[in-house]
Design a protein around this motif. Structure first.
Motif, PDB file in Angstrom:
ATOM      1  N   TRP A   1       0.710  -1.331   0.002  1.00  0.00           N
ATOM      2  CA  TRP A   1      -0.266  -0.045  -0.031  1.00  0.00           C
ATOM      3  C   TRP A   1       0.782   1.249   0.047  1.00  0.00           C
ATOM      4  N   PRO A   2       0.394   2.315  -0.626  1.00  0.00           N
ATOM      5  CA  PRO A   2       1.157   3.690  -0.742  1.00  0.00           C
ATOM      6  C   PRO A   2       1.029   4.475   0.543  1.00  0.00           C
ATOM      7  N   ILE A   3       1.752   5.357   0.850  1.00  0.00           N
ATOM      8  CA  ILE A   3       1.640   6.516   1.574  1.00  0.00           C
ATOM      9  C   ILE A   3       1.046   7.775   1.032  1.00  0.00           C
ATOM     10  N   VAL A   4      -0.082   8.259   1.744  1.00  0.00           N
ATOM     11  CA  VAL A   4      -0.511   9.781   1.240  1.00  0.00           C
ATOM     12  C   VAL A   4      -0.307  10.522   2.252  1.00  0.00           C
ATOM     13  N   SER A   5       0.459  11.750   1.904  1.00  0.00           N
ATOM     14  CA  SER A   5       0.787  12.655   2.947  1.00  0.00           C
ATOM     15  C   SER A   5       0.237  14.072   2.554  1.00  0.00           C
ATOM     16  N   VAL A   6      -0.650  14.314   3.389  1.00  0.00           N
ATOM     17  CA  VAL A   6      -1.274  15.663   3.030  1.00  0.00           C
ATOM     18  C   VAL A   6      -0.565  17.057   3.825  1.00  0.00           C
ATOM     19  N   SER A   7      -0.083  18.167   3.257  1.00  0.00           N
ATOM     20  CA  SER A   7       0.234  19.432   3.812  1.00  0.00           C
ATOM     21  C   SER A   7      -0.634  20.205   4.261  1.00  0.00           C
ATOM     22  N   LEU A   8      -0.719  20.918   5.463  1.00  0.00           N
ATOM     23  CA  LEU A   8      -1.666  22.042   5.597  1.00  0.00           C
ATOM     24  C   LEU A   8      -0.937  22.929   6.563  1.00  0.00           C
ATOM     25  N   GLY A   9      -1.299  24.475   6.358  1.00  0.00           N
ATOM     26  CA  GLY A   9      -0.453  25.443   7.147  1.00  0.00           C
ATOM     27  C   GLY A   9       0.963  25.851   6.413  1.00  0.00           C
ATOM     28  N   LEU A  10       1.785  26.089   7.467  1.00  0.00           N
ATOM     29  CA  LEU A  10       3.093  26.771   6.798  1.00  0.00           C
ATOM     30  C   LEU A  10       3.785  25.760   5.878  1.00  0.00           C
ATOM     31  N   PRO A  11       4.464  26.377   4.956  1.00  0.00           N
ATOM     32  CA  PRO A  11       5.308  25.680   3.871  1.00  0.00           C
ATOM     33  C   PRO A  11       6.427  24.801   4.614  1.00  0.00           C
ATOM     34  N   ALA A  12       6.689  23.770   4.040  1.00  0.00           N
ATOM     35  CA  ALA A  12       7.808  23.042   4.468  1.00  0.00           C
ATOM     36  C   ALA A  12       8.699  22.649   3.290  1.00  0.00           C
ATOM     37  N   THR A  13       9.886  22.221   3.452  1.00  0.00           N
ATOM     38  CA  THR A  13      10.952  21.614   2.668  1.00  0.00           C
ATOM     39  C   THR A  13      10.981  20.060   2.724  1.00  0.00           C
ATOM     40  N   PHE A  14      10.384  19.146   1.842  1.00  0.00           N
ATOM     41  CA  PHE A  14      10.213  17.669   1.824  1.00  0.00           C
ATOM     42  C   PHE A  14      11.270  17.280   1.197  1.00  0.00           C
ATOM     43  N   GLN A  15      12.228  16.392   1.887  1.00  0.00           N
ATOM     44  CA  GLN A  15      13.387  15.684   1.360  1.00  0.00           C
ATOM     45  C   GLN A  15      12.802  14.336   0.861  1.00  0.00           C
TER      46      GLN A  15
ATOM     47  N   GLY B   1      14.478  10.944  -0.734  1.00  0.00           N
ATOM     48  CA  GLY B   1      15.675  10.213  -1.588  1.00  0.00           C
ATOM     49  C   GLY B   1      15.304   8.739  -2.257  1.00  0.00           C
ATOM     50  N   GLY B   2      16.272   7.807  -2.045  1.00  0.00           N
ATOM     51  CA  GLY B   2      16.045   6.738  -2.495  1.00  0.00           C
ATOM     52  C   GLY B   2      15.883   5.561  -1.460  1.00  0.00           C
ATOM     53  N   LEU B   3      16.265   4.386  -2.004  1.00  0.00           N
ATOM     54  CA  LEU B   3      16.301   3.475  -1.125  1.00  0.00           C
ATOM     55  C   LEU B   3      17.384   3.284  -0.082  1.00  0.00           C
ATOM     56  N   LYS B   4      18.357   3.727  -0.261  1.00  0.00           N
ATOM     57  CA  LYS B   4      19.486   3.871   0.550  1.00  0.00           C
ATOM     58  C   LYS B   4      19.777   5.182   1.427  1.00  0.00           C
ATOM     59  N   ARG B   5      19.950   5.419   2.441  1.00  0.00           N
ATOM     60  CA  ARG B   5      20.002   6.324   3.193  1.00  0.00           C
ATOM     61  C   ARG B   5      21.189   7.650   2.384  1.00  0.00           C
ATOM     62  N   THR B   6      22.062   6.944   1.956  1.00  0.00           N
ATOM     63  CA  THR B   6      23.062   7.947   1.139  1.00  0.00           C
ATOM     64  C   THR B   6      22.575   8.274  -0.114  1.00  0.00           C
ATOM     65  N   ASP B   7      21.597   7.924  -0.689  1.00  0.00           N
ATOM     66  CA  ASP B   7      20.968   8.394  -2.162  1.00  0.00           C
ATOM     67  C   ASP B   7      20.758   9.912  -2.060  1.00  0.00           C
ATOM     68  N   THR B   8      21.129  10.518  -3.227  1.00  0.00           N
ATOM     69  CA  THR B   8      20.737  11.742  -3.333  1.00  0.00           C
ATOM     70  C   THR B   8      19.294  11.979  -2.937  1.00  0.00           C
ATOM     71  N   LEU B   9      19.412  13.417  -2.214  1.00  0.00           N
ATOM     72  CA  LEU B   9      18.034  13.796  -1.783  1.00  0.00           C
ATOM     73  C   LEU B   9      17.639  14.978  -2.751  1.00  0.00           C
ATOM     74  N   ARG B  10      16.165  14.832  -3.147  1.00  0.00           N
ATOM     75  CA  ARG B  10      15.514  15.840  -4.099  1.00  0.00           C
ATOM     76  C   ARG B  10      14.775  16.588  -3.139  1.00  0.00           C
ATOM     77  N   LYS B  11      14.697  17.780  -3.275  1.00  0.00           N
ATOM     78  CA  LYS B  11      13.866  18.810  -2.306  1.00  0.00           C
ATOM     79  C   LYS B  11      12.727  19.367  -3.022  1.00  0.00           C
ATOM     80  N   TYR B  12      11.437  19.387  -2.434  1.00  0.00           N
ATOM     81  CA  TYR B  12      10.307  20.002  -2.755  1.00  0.00           C
ATOM     82  C   TYR B  12       9.752  20.893  -1.861  1.00  0.00           C
ATOM     83  N   ALA B  13       9.215  22.138  -2.348  1.00  0.00           N
ATOM     84  CA  ALA B  13       8.546  22.980  -1.305  1.00  0.00           C
ATOM     85  C   ALA B  13       6.922  22.493  -1.383  1.00  0.00           C
ATOM     86  N   LEU B  14       6.608  22.046  -0.093  1.00  0.00           N
ATOM     87  CA  LEU B  14       5.213  21.740   0.158  1.00  0.00           C
ATOM     88  C   LEU B  14       4.420  22.931   0.682  1.00  0.00           C
ATOM     89  N   ARG B  15       3.318  23.323   0.165  1.00  0.00           N
ATOM     90  CA  ARG B  15       2.556  24.282   0.581  1.00  0.00           C
ATOM     91  C   ARG B  15       1.009  23.895   0.977  1.00  0.00           C
TER      92      ARG B  15
END
Length: 216
Positions: free
Chosen positions: A144-158, A160-174
């Motif tokens: 089953w997937p994860i569904v994540s809803v953002s409310l209120g102040l904006p945040a930076t969502f990181q 990455g990949g299946l390993k902790r050391t994988d490259t992180l992509r950053k998204y502005a959540l509003r």
């Protein structure tokens, strides 16, 4: 990261692919906003926010509560789902219809039409709070997937990949954005950077995050 939110505001497409099986749906929660906030007040009156302790003894900066058939809890004995709120000794509040409707609609839009969550983790971030990089793997069925809803102040969502050391992509959540990840991305590492101070016109100096899961 100070200008990330402003820079992306005018160029974000309504649907962004974060990885295979992972999408960001801009503003998808806004049609449900009024009903969700009213239901949230009812939930937190019965099961107030609390700062849980990790197995290592660290007090989480994010305050949490739950609704649904089970709630995610953390203490010195470990991470787990429990049908009973340990603070009250009562079952967690039921999953409101508007929560369920939003989660199913977002999952379907993201390519997971059969998803019906049985648990919702509710996180409250205040300025300075953050969520460390982690995987969501306490659920019994990881198909089953994860569904994540953002409310209120904006945040930076990181994200990455299946390993902790994988490259992180950053998204502005509003306010109103919904992230969904599953399939090949289900166990991707992810987190939330330290929340910057600000004032949201509806929720004030906080961010609320609803994460829907198939836990049991």
């Amino acid at each position: 990261m100070g200008d990330l939110f402003d820079r992306l505001e005018s160029v974000d497409p309504p649907r962004q692919v974060m990885a295979e099986g992972a999408v960001l749906l801009r503003g998808a929660a806004l049609p449900f906003e009024v009903a969700i906030l009213a239901a949230l007040d009812t939930i937190t009156a019965r099961a107030p926010f609390r700062h849980m302790t990790t197995p290592g003894g660290y007090v989480m900066s994010v305050a949490m509560t739950n609704c649904g058939a089970a709630g995610w809890v953390s203490d010195r004995s470990g991470y787990r789902y429990d049908r009973i709120d340990p603070d009250s000794g009562l079952p967690w509040p039921a999953l409101p219809h508007c929560f369920l409707e939003l989660a199913v609609a977002a999952a379907t839009e993201a390519g997971y039409p059969d998803f019906v969550p049985d648990a919702c983790l509710i996180n409250r971030y205040e300025p300075g709070a953050r969520l460390s990089l982690h995987q969501d793997r306490n659920e019994r069925d990881l198909s089953w997937p994860i569904v994540s809803v953002s409310l209120g102040l904006p945040a930076t969502f990181q994200f990455g990949g299946l390993k902790r050391t994988d490259t992180l992509r950053k998204y502005a959540l509003r306010h109103g954005d919904v992230a969904v990840w599953g399939g090949p991305s289900r166990l991707c590492f992810h987190g939330v950077s330290e929340l910057r101070d600000g004032e949201h016109q509806v929720l004030g100096r906080m961010r609320i995050n609803l994460t829907f899961r198939g836990a049991l």
